[in-house]
Design a protein around this motif. Structure first.
Motif, PDB file in Angstrom:
ATOM      1  N   GLY A  29       0.836  -1.187   0.000  1.00  0.00           N
ATOM      2  CA  GLY A  29       0.000   0.000   0.000  1.00  0.00           C
ATOM      3  C   GLY A  29       0.875   1.243   0.000  1.00  0.00           C
ATOM      4  N   CYS A  30       0.217   2.388  -0.235  1.00  0.00           N
ATOM      5  CA  CYS A  30       1.001   3.625  -0.328  1.00  0.00           C
ATOM      6  C   CYS A  30       0.100   4.790   0.028  1.00  0.00           C
ATOM      7  CB  CYS A  30       1.542   3.787  -1.742  1.00  0.00           C
ATOM      8  SG  CYS A  30       2.534   5.282  -1.935  1.00  0.00           S
ATOM      9  N   SER A  31       0.514   5.548   1.027  1.00  0.00           N
ATOM     10  CA  SER A  31      -0.346   6.637   1.494  1.00  0.00           C
ATOM     11  C   SER A  31      -0.351   7.829   0.537  1.00  0.00           C
ATOM     12  CB  SER A  31       0.077   7.080   2.895  1.00  0.00           C
ATOM     13  OG  SER A  31       1.411   7.518   2.887  1.00  0.00           O
ATOM     14  N   HIS A  32       0.484   7.826  -0.490  1.00  0.00           N
ATOM     15  CA  HIS A  32       0.422   8.929  -1.457  1.00  0.00           C
ATOM     16  C   HIS A  32      -0.900   8.922  -2.232  1.00  0.00           C
ATOM     17  CE1 HIS A  32       5.102   9.394  -1.540  1.00  0.00           C
ATOM     18  NE2 HIS A  32       4.549   9.940  -0.480  1.00  0.00           N
ATOM     19  N   GLY A  33      -1.479   7.732  -2.382  1.00  0.00           N
ATOM     20  CA  GLY A  33      -2.841   7.644  -2.923  1.00  0.00           C
ATOM     21  C   GLY A  33      -3.050   8.211  -4.310  1.00  0.00           C
ATOM     22  N   CYS A  34      -2.112   8.030  -5.202  1.00  0.00           N
ATOM     23  CA  CYS A  34      -2.271   8.566  -6.565  1.00  0.00           C
ATOM     24  C   CYS A  34      -3.491   7.920  -7.237  1.00  0.00           C
ATOM     25  CB  CYS A  34      -1.022   8.309  -7.393  1.00  0.00           C
ATOM     26  SG  CYS A  34       0.476   8.933  -6.597  1.00  0.00           S
ATOM     27  N   LEU A  35      -4.306   8.728  -7.885  1.00  0.00           N
ATOM     28  CA  LEU A  35      -5.549   8.213  -8.472  1.00  0.00           C
ATOM     29  C   LEU A  35      -5.278   7.126  -9.502  1.00  0.00           C
ATOM     30  CD1 LEU A  35      -7.635  11.474  -9.124  1.00  0.00           C
ATOM     31  CD2 LEU A  35      -7.287  10.227  -6.994  1.00  0.00           C
ATOM     32  N   TYR A  36      -4.183   7.276 -10.237  1.00  0.00           N
ATOM     33  CA  TYR A  36      -3.891   6.385 -11.365  1.00  0.00           C
ATOM     34  C   TYR A  36      -3.071   5.160 -10.962  1.00  0.00           C
ATOM     35  CZ  TYR A  36       0.435   9.014 -10.812  1.00  0.00           C
ATOM     36  OH  TYR A  36       1.553   9.587 -10.267  1.00  0.00           O
ATOM     37  N   CYS A  37      -2.815   4.987  -9.684  1.00  0.00           N
ATOM     38  CA  CYS A  37      -1.828   3.985  -9.264  1.00  0.00           C
ATOM     39  C   CYS A  37      -2.260   2.558  -9.628  1.00  0.00           C
ATOM     40  CB  CYS A  37      -1.590   4.084  -7.760  1.00  0.00           C
ATOM     41  SG  CYS A  37      -0.365   2.885  -7.211  1.00  0.00           S
ATOM     42  N   TYR A  38      -1.459   1.911 -10.468  1.00  0.00           N
ATOM     43  CA  TYR A  38      -1.748   0.523 -10.876  1.00  0.00           C
ATOM     44  C   TYR A  38      -1.449  -0.463  -9.745  1.00  0.00           C
ATOM     45  CZ  TYR A  38      -0.220   2.873 -15.210  1.00  0.00           C
ATOM     46  OH  TYR A  38      -0.009   3.763 -16.217  1.00  0.00           O
ATOM     47  N   ASN A  51      -8.625  -0.300  -0.083  1.00  0.00           N
ATOM     48  CA  ASN A  51      -8.491   0.997   0.615  1.00  0.00           C
ATOM     49  C   ASN A  51      -7.179   1.683   0.234  1.00  0.00           C
ATOM     50  OD1 ASN A  51     -10.839   0.826   2.621  1.00  0.00           O
ATOM     51  ND2 ASN A  51      -9.802  -1.144   2.836  1.00  0.00           N
ATOM     52  N   TRP A  52      -6.876   1.657  -1.041  1.00  0.00           N
ATOM     53  CA  TRP A  52      -5.578   2.186  -1.492  1.00  0.00           C
ATOM     54  C   TRP A  52      -5.419   3.661  -1.084  1.00  0.00           C
ATOM     55  CZ3 TRP A  52      -1.675  -0.641  -3.054  1.00  0.00           C
ATOM     56  CH2 TRP A  52      -0.541   0.023  -3.533  1.00  0.00           C
ATOM     57  N   GLY A  53      -4.298   3.946  -0.457  1.00  0.00           N
ATOM     58  CA  GLY A  53      -4.070   5.320  -0.008  1.00  0.00           C
ATOM     59  C   GLY A  53      -4.569   5.575   1.402  1.00  0.00           C
ATOM     60  N   THR A 115      10.911   7.147  -6.375  1.00  0.00           N
ATOM     61  CA  THR A 115      10.097   7.766  -5.325  1.00  0.00           C
ATOM     62  C   THR A 115       9.488   9.074  -5.822  1.00  0.00           C
ATOM     63  OG1 THR A 115      10.135   8.509  -3.009  1.00  0.00           O
ATOM     64  CG2 THR A 115      12.083   9.015  -4.328  1.00  0.00           C
ATOM     65  N   LYS A 116       8.614   9.627  -4.970  1.00  0.00           N
ATOM     66  CA  LYS A 116       8.120  10.997  -5.179  1.00  0.00           C
ATOM     67  C   LYS A 116       8.483  11.854  -3.969  1.00  0.00           C
ATOM     68  CE  LYS A 116       3.973  10.068  -8.036  1.00  0.00           C
ATOM     69  NZ  LYS A 116       3.500   8.698  -8.029  1.00  0.00           N
ATOM     70  N   SER A 117       9.321  11.336  -3.087  1.00  0.00           N
ATOM     71  CA  SER A 117       9.520  12.015  -1.809  1.00  0.00           C
ATOM     72  C   SER A 117      10.966  12.442  -1.546  1.00  0.00           C
ATOM     73  CB  SER A 117       9.074  11.089  -0.667  1.00  0.00           C
ATOM     74  OG  SER A 117       9.432  11.648   0.562  1.00  0.00           O
TER      75      SER A 117
HETATM   76  S1  SF4 Z   1       1.914   5.697  -7.957  1.00  0.00           S
HETATM   77 FE1  SF4 Z   1       3.623   5.326  -6.540  1.00  0.00          FE
HETATM   78  S2  SF4 Z   1       3.512   7.044  -5.110  1.00  0.00           S
HETATM   79 FE2  SF4 Z   1       1.537   6.947  -6.115  1.00  0.00          FE
HETATM   80  S3  SF4 Z   1       0.239   5.673  -4.782  1.00  0.00           S
HETATM   81 FE3  SF4 Z   1       1.174   4.327  -6.327  1.00  0.00          FE
HETATM   82  S4  SF4 Z   1       3.005   3.532  -5.360  1.00  0.00           S
HETATM   83 FE4  SF4 Z   1       2.373   5.348  -4.207  1.00  0.00          FE
END
Ligand code: SF4
Length: 275
Positions: A29-38, A51-53, A115-117
């Protein structure tokens, strides 16, 4: 955000992504919660996918498992990470990515961080002395902070990513930029693409690009975007060609190095099969 602790029996997984031998994903899982996240389609934890994000599992024993695995498996290139952001906020206190990097690097593995961080800068003391073994990539979909907030609601804003990228490049680390996914009518204008290409050029980073790939699992999460950009899911061949030409023209004009993230020659039937 809800965090749960889980125990795992594997730390490295085989990666189907181009050029990577293994993946190391210390969180599910990833708390960044990008809408498009595959990635939500590729987790083995249904609660995380649903419950992604909002739910992240912390693989509490992953570093100990990794220490045992590195003694057994062939050396290779490890993607850190492929289905989670290794520097999402939980990493600030859990430090599983940091400890995993220490194990991998001292065991002779090469590591490719994505990463994005800017939290990755915390670990400069671990990665900078191993320059030849590490590369670091930042995903930059747009330089527009309002648009980034819409599509990547909890990720650090693009300006912060650019500053972190500059710092890594100035430390002599190999860096790259991932411009993706490119979404129709959202971040596919020549000006938007040229802005990201400029950042890659200025930091000496190679630019990889890719288009959005739709899956049924993404219909719900993409809804807020579709309200504003109704064409965002339309990615037919002529549009993809136009985007490819725009990226390659922008790179040619300033001398930036760029390549598709999933080259046609190596491409699986569907790009999502790589995951
Ligand atoms: S695209 Fe990357 S940063 Fe964004 S929710 Fe998915 S894993 Fe996280």
């Amino acid at each position: 955000m809800r965090y749960e602790r889980v125990r795992v029996s594997h730390a490295l997984s085989k990666s189907g992504l181009p050029d990577l031998d293994y993946a190391f994903n210390p969180y599910a899982g990833c708390s960044h919660g990008c809408l498009y996240c595959y990635a939500r389609a590729f987790t083995r934890y249904p609660e995380v996918a649903r419950n992604w994000g909002r739910v992240v599992y912390i693989k509490e024993n992953v570093v100990e498992v990794l220490e045992a695995e590195v003694k057994r498996v062939k050396r290779g290139l490890v993607g850190v990470s492929t289905v989670t952001d290794p520097y999402q906020p939980v990493e600030a206190w859990e430090k599983l990515t940091r400890r995993g990097l220490e194990v991998l690097l001292r065991s002779g593995f090469r590591v490719s961080i994505q990463t994005k961080s800017p939290l990755v800068l915390r670990d400069l003391d671990v990665i900078a002395p191993r320059r030849g073994q590490v590369d670091v990539g930042f995903t930059i979909t747009t330089l527009d902070p309002a648009l980034a907030r819409l599509i990547e609601p909890n990720a650090p804003p693009p300006g912060v990513r650019v500053e972190a990228l500059r710092k890594l490049a100035s430390e002599g680390l190999e860096t790259w930029v991932f411009l993706g996914p490119i979404l129709r009518g959202v971040n596919d204008s020549e000006a938007s693409i040229a802005g990201v290409v400029e950042v890659a050029f200025e930091t000496g980073s190679k630019l990889y690009y890719d288009y959005y790939h739709h899956r049924p699992e993404l219909v719900e999460s993409m809804r807020p975007l579709l309200n504003r950009f109704p064409q965002a899911l339309a990615t037919e061949a002529r549009w993809r060609e136009r985007v490819r030409d725009a990226v390659e023209k922008a790179c040619r004009e300033i001398g930036a190095e760029c390549a598709p993230a999933f080259p046609e020659a190596k491409r699986a039937k569907s790009v999502l099969e790589y995951f």
